[in-house]
Design an enzyme around this catalytic site. Structure first.
Site, PDB file in Angstrom:
ATOM      1  N   HIS A   7       0.827  -1.209   0.000  1.00 53.25           N
ATOM      2  CA  HIS A   7       0.000   0.000   0.000  1.00 53.25           C
ATOM      3  C   HIS A   7       0.860   1.257   0.000  1.00 53.25           C
ATOM      4  O   HIS A   7       2.065   1.193   0.243  1.00 53.25           O
ATOM      5  CB  HIS A   7      -0.959   0.026   1.206  1.00 53.25           C
ATOM      6  CG  HIS A   7      -0.275   0.095   2.535  1.00 53.25           C
ATOM      7  ND1 HIS A   7       0.015  -1.027   3.289  1.00 53.25           N
ATOM      8  CD2 HIS A   7       0.189   1.147   3.264  1.00 53.25           C
ATOM      9  CE1 HIS A   7       0.604  -0.667   4.411  1.00 53.25           C
ATOM     10  NE2 HIS A   7       0.730   0.655   4.429  1.00 53.25           N
ATOM     11  N   HIS A  80       4.168   7.394   3.271  1.00 62.57           N
ATOM     12  CA  HIS A  80       5.080   6.243   3.199  1.00 62.57           C
ATOM     13  C   HIS A  80       4.635   5.286   2.112  1.00 62.57           C
ATOM     14  O   HIS A  80       3.532   5.387   1.586  1.00 62.57           O
ATOM     15  CB  HIS A  80       5.168   5.516   4.553  1.00 62.57           C
ATOM     16  CG  HIS A  80       3.897   4.853   4.992  1.00 62.57           C
ATOM     17  ND1 HIS A  80       2.931   5.500   5.736  1.00 62.57           N
ATOM     18  CD2 HIS A  80       3.422   3.594   4.794  1.00 62.57           C
ATOM     19  CE1 HIS A  80       1.934   4.666   5.981  1.00 62.57           C
ATOM     20  NE2 HIS A  80       2.200   3.503   5.413  1.00 62.57           N
ATOM     21  N   GLU A 131       7.787   1.415   4.891  1.00 65.56           N
ATOM     22  CA  GLU A 131       7.223   0.455   5.828  1.00 65.56           C
ATOM     23  C   GLU A 131       7.455  -0.944   5.244  1.00 65.56           C
ATOM     24  O   GLU A 131       7.212  -1.172   4.062  1.00 65.56           O
ATOM     25  CB  GLU A 131       5.717   0.711   5.997  1.00 65.56           C
ATOM     26  CG  GLU A 131       5.012  -0.294   6.908  1.00 65.56           C
ATOM     27  CD  GLU A 131       3.512  -0.019   7.033  1.00 65.56           C
ATOM     28  OE1 GLU A 131       2.982   0.833   6.297  1.00 65.56           O
ATOM     29  OE2 GLU A 131       2.872  -0.672   7.881  1.00 65.56           O
TER      30      GLU A 131
HETATM   31 CO    CO Z   1       1.199   1.750   6.118  1.00 63.44          CO
END
Ligand code: CO
Length: 142
Positions: A7, A80, A131
């Site tokens: 994502h 992110h 991440e």
């Molecule tokens: Co995230």
């Protein structure tokens, strides 16, 4: 090696309002219900796309890690990008051994998908906060 992009995190002041914007402007209407993630200090709403998700995040509580980001970017912004890894502990140890800075105390924390995640300092990746999340169990796998 990192796996698929899971994502893209987008910081916003209001996840519902931002989701409505993505629906109206881009036709991205397949959104999940918003929920609080106290462990990460954010409220989260996922928008499902054909090959991944947008993760809308808004500050939750007094010490949210995205409060400062929103002070610098008052109308929100890309926060992110998240990649899947096979095993989060192996990934964490590898990142540290290669000189990367893992944020927080270095221990994986529970992320928005119910699997452990770590964050890598933006200075290690061209200014991008990364991440890493352990691959979710694939339900279709037999
Ligand atoms: Co995230």
């Amino acid at each position: 090696m990192i796996g698929r992009i899971n994502h893209i995190g987008i910081a916003t002041n209001d996840v519902e309002k931002e989701a409505a914007n993505w629906a109206a402007l881009y036709g991205a209407i397949d959104a999940q219900d918003a929920f609080d993630l106290p462990e990460q200090g954010v409220r989260v709403k996922f928008i499902n796309l054909p090959n991944g998700q947008l993760e809308l995040i808004a500050p939750l509580g007094d010490n949210s890690p995205i409060t400062k980001f929103l002070e610098r970017n008052p109308s929100g912004g890309q926060h992110h990008i998240c990649f899947e890894v096979e095993d989060i502990t192996t990934a964490r140890d590898g990142m540290i051994s290669r000189g990367a800075k893992v944020l927080g105390n270095g221990s994986p924390r529970m992320g928005a998908h119910g699997v452990p995640v770590i964050f890598i300092h933006p200075a290690n990746s061209g200014g991008v906060l990364v991440e890493l999340m352990q691959e979710p169990q694939k339900a279709q796998e037999s």
